[in-house]
Design an enzyme around this catalytic site. Sequence first.
Site, short mmCIF file in Angstrom:
data_model
loop_
_atom_site.label_atom_id
_atom_site.label_comp_id
_atom_site.label_asym_id
_atom_site.label_seq_id
_atom_site.Cartn_x
_atom_site.Cartn_y
_atom_site.Cartn_z
N ASP A 126 0.85 -1.19 0.00
CA ASP A 126 0.00 0.00 0.00
C ASP A 126 0.88 1.24 0.00
O ASP A 126 1.76 1.39 0.87
CB ASP A 126 -0.90 -0.02 1.24
CG ASP A 126 -1.81 1.21 1.33
OD1 ASP A 126 -2.03 1.87 0.30
OD2 ASP A 126 -2.29 1.50 2.44
N ASP B 220 0.50 5.29 0.19
CA ASP B 220 -0.47 6.33 0.56
C ASP B 220 0.22 7.68 0.45
O ASP B 220 1.21 7.95 1.14
CB ASP B 220 -0.94 6.08 2.00
CG ASP B 220 -2.11 6.96 2.39
OD1 ASP B 220 -2.25 8.05 1.80
OD2 ASP B 220 -2.86 6.58 3.29
N ASP C 48 3.35 1.43 3.18
CA ASP C 48 2.76 1.37 4.52
C ASP C 48 3.09 -0.01 5.07
O ASP C 48 2.46 -1.01 4.73
CB ASP C 48 1.25 1.58 4.40
CG ASP C 48 0.58 1.70 5.76
OD1 ASP C 48 1.24 1.42 6.78
OD2 ASP C 48 -0.61 2.07 5.81
#
Length: 391
Positions: A98, A100, A294
């Site tokens: 992930d 972000d 992440d």
Amino acid sequence: MEERTRAYLRGRFRDYYRRATITPPPDAAAREWGYIPWTEGPETRMVRHRSLLDLGDVESFLERERPRHVYFSAGRYDDPGAGSMGEKGWRDSDLIFDLDADHLPGVTLGEDSYAEMLETCKDALVRLLDFLEDDFGFEDLQIVFSGGRGYHVHVRDEDVRHLDREHRREIVDYVRGIGLEYDELIDRETVAGLGRKTPTERRRLEIEGGWGKRIHERFVAFLDELLELDDEEAIDRLQAFEGIGEGKATAALNAARTKREEIEAGNVTVHTAVSQLAERFAARTVEAENAPIDEPVTTDTNRLIRLPGSLHGGSALAVRRIDRDALAEFDPLVDAVPETFVGHEIRVDVSRGGEVELGGDTFTVSDGDQSLPEYVAMFLMARGRAEKEKE
């Protein structure tokens, strides 16, 4: 969010799902499913520990419930609908990454526009894919725009699905460059010295791939920059490195000119100053080229992740799969705008206007009651910047 706004968004989400074709992930029946409904009040409530047996057909469920957000698990289970993780019976998990935009170095919240943040995030995605494809050789990859602030990558290669948290942590450390030791990237070879009785050690940086290649490319590029400067300026730049005085700087510059072929081959023993400089570039390279993922998402074998094809309740944009060959041309603020919301205008009361880049256009939105293209209005309402007005 006012009830009129919530009802409008929920209704239009239903219209989207009536037209959308949703492809569930592989082994969908073995995964846990979860969703966040359009509830009243500031708190969000996750409904989870559901299986496809509980939900029914995915497309019918989405049309019926039109949730604000919908997720499925990275993990596969014997009983995905069990009420606790210990009862589910874990089998294996996809490896999920992930990115972000809110958490990326180089992004300044409050200054960078949404489009600028997503562009920075896309650059980080390209670096991540370089690690996954070139360094690890993963082949079964799915790239997804999250519909919000970044991107997800799902790795489903058979070899990684059974990895536990500790082994996934090692992959995280590698792509982040955490704990990278320069000496571990050095090949050592004992060479008989010409006319000498005592052999010498040749130290060569591994340049065929991985972090060694990245460090070497950045180091050689730096040497090329030096050679374009006059000697005085080049030596000044070299002395900016800790432990490099005028003598070593001069020696390093001379080596860059006269030992170029050896340096290009990874030989960092042409001079002590060259070796010290190359080592300094390890930390610089990690800082510039790591993939700032992440970390808890990747190590968590039970993580829930957004369903591609669904809508993101915080933006009203679609969660989009991206073909690898189409990544360079992919524009999330164009390609993730649902066609359902394009082609007509609605009235909204904007509380926080400003510049909005969406659908290939830039809108300067003022505060107050006004008519806007629906996809812009949906974006603003979903982000809490506007409320629906009566038509």
